[in-house]
Design a protein around this motif. Structure first.
Motif, PDB file in Angstrom:
ATOM      1  N   GLY A 189       0.826  -1.213   0.000  1.00 11.57           N
ATOM      2  CA  GLY A 189       0.000   0.000   0.000  1.00 11.57           C
ATOM      3  C   GLY A 189       0.851   1.249   0.000  1.00 11.57           C
ATOM      4  O   GLY A 189       0.574   2.217  -0.718  1.00 11.57           O
ATOM      5  N   GLU A 233       2.332   1.632  -3.348  1.00  5.35           N
ATOM      6  CA  GLU A 233       1.311   2.069  -4.319  1.00  5.35           C
ATOM      7  C   GLU A 233       1.106   3.577  -4.248  1.00  5.35           C
ATOM      8  O   GLU A 233       0.942   4.243  -5.275  1.00  5.35           O
ATOM      9  CB  GLU A 233       0.008   1.324  -4.035  1.00  5.35           C
ATOM     10  CG  GLU A 233      -1.093   1.524  -5.038  1.00  5.35           C
ATOM     11  CD  GLU A 233      -2.289   2.249  -4.427  1.00  5.35           C
ATOM     12  OE1 GLU A 233      -3.029   2.879  -5.178  1.00  5.35           O
ATOM     13  OE2 GLU A 233      -2.447   2.186  -3.186  1.00  5.35           O
ATOM     14  N   LEU A 234       1.164   4.120  -3.030  1.00  9.02           N
ATOM     15  CA  LEU A 234       0.991   5.567  -2.857  1.00  9.02           C
ATOM     16  C   LEU A 234       2.062   6.358  -3.605  1.00  9.02           C
ATOM     17  O   LEU A 234       1.857   7.502  -3.966  1.00  9.02           O
ATOM     18  CB  LEU A 234       1.062   5.926  -1.369  1.00  9.02           C
ATOM     19  CG  LEU A 234      -0.206   5.835  -0.539  1.00  9.02           C
ATOM     20  CD1 LEU A 234       0.030   6.416   0.840  1.00  9.02           C
ATOM     21  CD2 LEU A 234      -1.369   6.555  -1.214  1.00  9.02           C
ATOM     22  N   ARG A 235       3.238   5.735  -3.759  1.00  6.82           N
ATOM     23  CA  ARG A 235       4.366   6.470  -4.344  1.00  6.82           C
ATOM     24  C   ARG A 235       4.465   6.362  -5.855  1.00  6.82           C
ATOM     25  O   ARG A 235       5.406   6.879  -6.446  1.00  6.82           O
ATOM     26  CB  ARG A 235       5.673   5.934  -3.757  1.00  6.82           C
ATOM     27  CG  ARG A 235       5.853   6.412  -2.347  1.00  6.82           C
ATOM     28  CD  ARG A 235       6.929   5.657  -1.673  1.00  6.82           C
ATOM     29  NE  ARG A 235       6.691   5.735  -0.248  1.00  6.82           N
ATOM     30  CZ  ARG A 235       7.646   5.635   0.646  1.00  6.82           C
ATOM     31  NH1 ARG A 235       8.881   5.450   0.259  1.00  6.82           N
ATOM     32  NH2 ARG A 235       7.360   5.724   1.911  1.00  6.82           N
ATOM     33  N   ASN A 262       1.859   6.955  -8.210  1.00  7.28           N
ATOM     34  CA  ASN A 262       0.652   7.439  -8.856  1.00  7.28           C
ATOM     35  C   ASN A 262       0.882   7.761 -10.334  1.00  7.28           C
ATOM     36  O   ASN A 262      -0.033   7.647 -11.142  1.00  7.28           O
ATOM     37  CB  ASN A 262       0.151   8.708  -8.146  1.00  7.28           C
ATOM     38  CG  ASN A 262      -0.735   8.345  -6.959  1.00  7.28           C
ATOM     39  OD1 ASN A 262      -1.317   7.263  -6.938  1.00  7.28           O
ATOM     40  ND2 ASN A 262      -0.808   9.225  -5.990  1.00  7.28           N
ATOM     41  N   ARG A 317       1.690   0.561 -10.690  1.00  8.64           N
ATOM     42  CA  ARG A 317       0.597   0.642  -9.725  1.00  8.64           C
ATOM     43  C   ARG A 317      -0.357  -0.556  -9.905  1.00  8.64           C
ATOM     44  O   ARG A 317      -0.795  -1.174  -8.924  1.00  8.64           O
ATOM     45  CB  ARG A 317      -0.147   1.957  -9.924  1.00  8.64           C
ATOM     46  CG  ARG A 317      -1.178   2.233  -8.865  1.00  8.64           C
ATOM     47  CD  ARG A 317      -1.662   3.663  -8.883  1.00  8.64           C
ATOM     48  NE  ARG A 317      -2.700   3.806  -7.894  1.00  8.64           N
ATOM     49  CZ  ARG A 317      -4.008   3.826  -8.192  1.00  8.64           C
ATOM     50  NH1 ARG A 317      -4.411   3.759  -9.447  1.00  8.64           N
ATOM     51  NH2 ARG A 317      -4.888   3.911  -7.228  1.00  8.64           N
ATOM     52  N   GLN A 344      -1.407  -6.982  -4.188  1.00  9.62           N
ATOM     53  CA  GLN A 344      -2.164  -6.748  -2.957  1.00  9.62           C
ATOM     54  C   GLN A 344      -3.442  -7.606  -2.916  1.00  9.62           C
ATOM     55  O   GLN A 344      -3.790  -8.159  -1.872  1.00  9.62           O
ATOM     56  CB  GLN A 344      -2.528  -5.278  -2.890  1.00  9.62           C
ATOM     57  CG  GLN A 344      -2.518  -4.763  -1.476  1.00  9.62           C
ATOM     58  CD  GLN A 344      -2.648  -3.267  -1.439  1.00  9.62           C
ATOM     59  OE1 GLN A 344      -3.104  -2.630  -2.382  1.00  9.62           O
ATOM     60  NE2 GLN A 344      -2.244  -2.687  -0.335  1.00  9.62           N
TER      61      GLN A 344
END
Lengths: 391, 217
Positions: free
Chosen positions: A228, A231-233, A235, A241, A248
């Motif tokens: 997670g 994934e935030l990093r 975009n 992603r 995940q």
């Protein structure tokens, strides 16, 4: 009324006759008069026999009284005859042996017919012979001075003969009794070890569940957290992603599978809050409007608790799936050393007691020495009753 | 926002701390068991406690009990309970009489970082967040005495479920791929059908969630 009065009158007459008889016999004993003519005795004693005394019992009491009277009579004759050598002792021995035979025979006859009674008869004979030997030695010693104890070998012989006969006659019985004892001991041992195995299995399952929780599940959760964060990093990199999100999703599936596995091993609410709370949660999950009546306040061992839980879970699953029931109920009752678990519904019935679900439950319950019954006539609802010993 | 974390597994605790710090949330204390949690809360007065249900020494429900006790001592504290399992029984115990500032989520929801951070903020601000698994269990079509929710359409149930998870109207609209206007219309219908009194929207959301738990228990 008339009939009752007559029977009371008869009983009174019978009592009066009996008193007469007792008085007569008392007088006979005191005056040393003996009833002689057999015909007369028979006529006089018949009413008493009708009142419950058997001929055998009468004869035995007569023998004892005769023996007692004769002993007194002989002693009196010896006293009147100028005393000297105390010969009535030998007569007393004879009379005593007579009484002893009577008592021994009565004792032997109390045993059930067959080998046991025969052995009792043999021991009566051995006992009487031993008494004769010992008393003879005692009398010769008292009346004529000390001698060595000569009956030793005879007594040993008698004892050996009696024992040998007993062993031969009761050989089968001894073997059977021994076999039964051994069998019982084995059943006890098997019951005990089976219980231990079941308890050990329950503890082991709990350990596996904990290991799953603290090990694999926790690591997977940590993994999804890291994914997670990754994934935030990214975009701005839709491909990466997408890969991360796939990874995940897989991790989520793995966690869900592990959770279902662990829940099947030890339902968490059962472990934390006990049977009643776990059953309430089950009932709420199925939404069957199940009424729960828990009269049991017993501390349950994990194996019994688990078995009770899975019986209820299986029964409620079946009710939810097949029964089209409006109401269902669960009862937990204490009955001495047994936990009774009853699960019922008012649905269409007709459950197959040999079906795989119920057969599995039966195996689970029987492993704890319990029993499982299913009542499920078509159209009459289904009631499942498990009885689990918790001694 | 100031947060205390009670989690006995070091790996997960470290991950959580890193995640929160990256997102400008201050972690004032990390503890491993119930009594330490109560001490940390008394000492640091945080806005939010993130608590694992299973904590040492018994590894049963010590975290849940500690969270309930923490709320009793400090009613304004937000509590987000994480668990490997969700049980509606635990949810109703945790909520007790007051839904404000309560969250109850499956542990693996931390992987959905955005939703998890939303949930943290929502709980810290006095909102209620229930895991969608609890919600779907509560909303599953059932027999018995579940009439209160039976008047809702399937779409209204979906909206209600997402509301209970603490999602905003915009998030719900995205999730269901409808317009925010449509979501608002559904929410108005839900409130009307559940017969909830007219007051500000946030409070009514809470009441809607409470309505679940009431019909469940």
């Amino acid at each position: 009324m008339h009939c009752g009065r007559r029977s009371i009158g008869q009983a009174r007459r019978l009592d009066a006759r009996r008193e007469t008889i007792v008085r007569v016999s008392e007088r006979a004993r005191l005056s040393l008069e003996l009833p002689v003519a057999p015909g007369a005795v028979r006529r006089r004693w018949m009413p008493l026999l009708a009142a419950g005394l058997s001929i055998g019992e009468y004869a035995r009491s007569l023998v004892r009284r005769l023996a007692f009277l004769s002993a007194l009579l002989l002693a009196a004759i010896w006293a009147l005859d100028g005393q000297g050598y105390f010969w009535p002792a030998w007569a007393w021995l004879g009379l005593g042996v007579l009484v002893l035979i009577d008592l021994g025979a009565a004792w032997a006859w109390r045993h059930p017919p067959g080998a046991v009674r025969r052995v009792a008869c043999v021991w009566t004979v051995v006992g009487v012979a031993a008494v004769i030997l010992v008393c003879t030695w005692l009398l010769t010693w008292l009346l004529a001075g000390a001698r060595s104890f000569w009956p030793t070998w005879a007594l040993l012989g008698l004892a050996t003969a009696g024992s040998s006969y007993s062993l031969i006659a009761l050989h089968d019985r001894v073997l059977v009794a021994h076999g039964k004892r051994a069998l019982r001991a084995r059943i006890d041992m098997l019951t005990h070890t089976r219980r231990q195995a079941v308890d050990a299995q329950a503890a082991e399952l709990r350990r596996i569940e904990r290991d799953l929780h603290d090990g694999a599940q926790a690591r997977l959760v940590a993994l999804t957290l890291q994914l997670g964060r990754a994934e935030l990093r990214c975009n701005d990199q839709p491909e990466v992603r997408g890969l991360i999100l796939d990874a995940q999703r897989e991790a989520h599936h793995a966690i869900a599978e592990l959770r279902d596995l662990a829940r099947g091993i030890v339902p968490p609410l059962l472990a934390d809050r006990g049977l009643e709370a776990a059953v309430q949660s089950l009932a709420a999950r199925y939404g069957l409007g199940t009424s729960i009546e828990a009269q049991s306040r017993r501390e349950l061992v994990p194996a019994v608790e688990r078995a009770a839980y899975f019986v209820i879970a299986e029964a409620l699953t079946n009710t939810a799936k097949h029964a089209c029931a409006e109401h269902s109920w669960v009862q937990l009752k204490d009955e001495h050393h047994v936990l009774a678990v009853v699960v019922g519904d008012d649905g269409c019935g007709g459950a197959d007691p040999q079906g795989s679900g119920l057969a599995g439950l039966r195996a689970r319950v029987e492993a704890l020495d319990g029993s499982l019954r299913v009542h499920s006539a078509a159209g009459a609802g289904t009631v499942l009753e498990a009885r689990l010993p918790c001694a | 926002m100031r947060v205390v974390i009670a989690e006995d597994l070091a790996l997960l605790r470290a991950g959580l701390v890193a995640l929160l710090r990256e997102n400008q949330i201050e972690v004032v204390a990390q503890v491993e068991d119930g009594p330490a949690l109560l001490r940390a809360i008394a000492g640091h007065k945080p806005d939010l406690a993130i608590v694992d249900v299973r904590l040492p020494p018994t590894y049963s429900d010590e975290g849940l009990l500690a969270a309930i006790e923490a709320r009793r001592r400090q009613p304004e504290l937000g509590v987000l309970v994480l668990s490997q399992y969700v049980e509606t029984a635990y949810a109703s115990e945790l909520i007790g009489g007051d839904t404000a500032g309560i969250g109850y989520l499956l542990k693996e929801r931390v992987g959905d970082v955005r939703a998890f951070l939303d949930a943290l903020h929502s709980v810290a601000a006095g909102g209620t967040v229930l895991d969608r698994q609890v919600v779907s269990e509560l909303l599953a079509p059932r027999g018995g005495k579940r009439e209160a929710l039976s008047g809702l359409t399937a779409r209204e149930r979906d909206v209600l479920a997402l509301m209970a998870e603490g999602r905003s109207n915009t998030a719900i609209a995205e999730n269901l791929t409808v317009t925010p206007g449509a979501v608002e219309k559904h929410i108005t219908n839900i409130f009307a059908k559940l017969d909830l009194p007219a007051c500000d929207d946030d409070h009514r959301r809470v009441l809607a969630v409470l309505a679940y738990l009431r019909v469940a228990h």
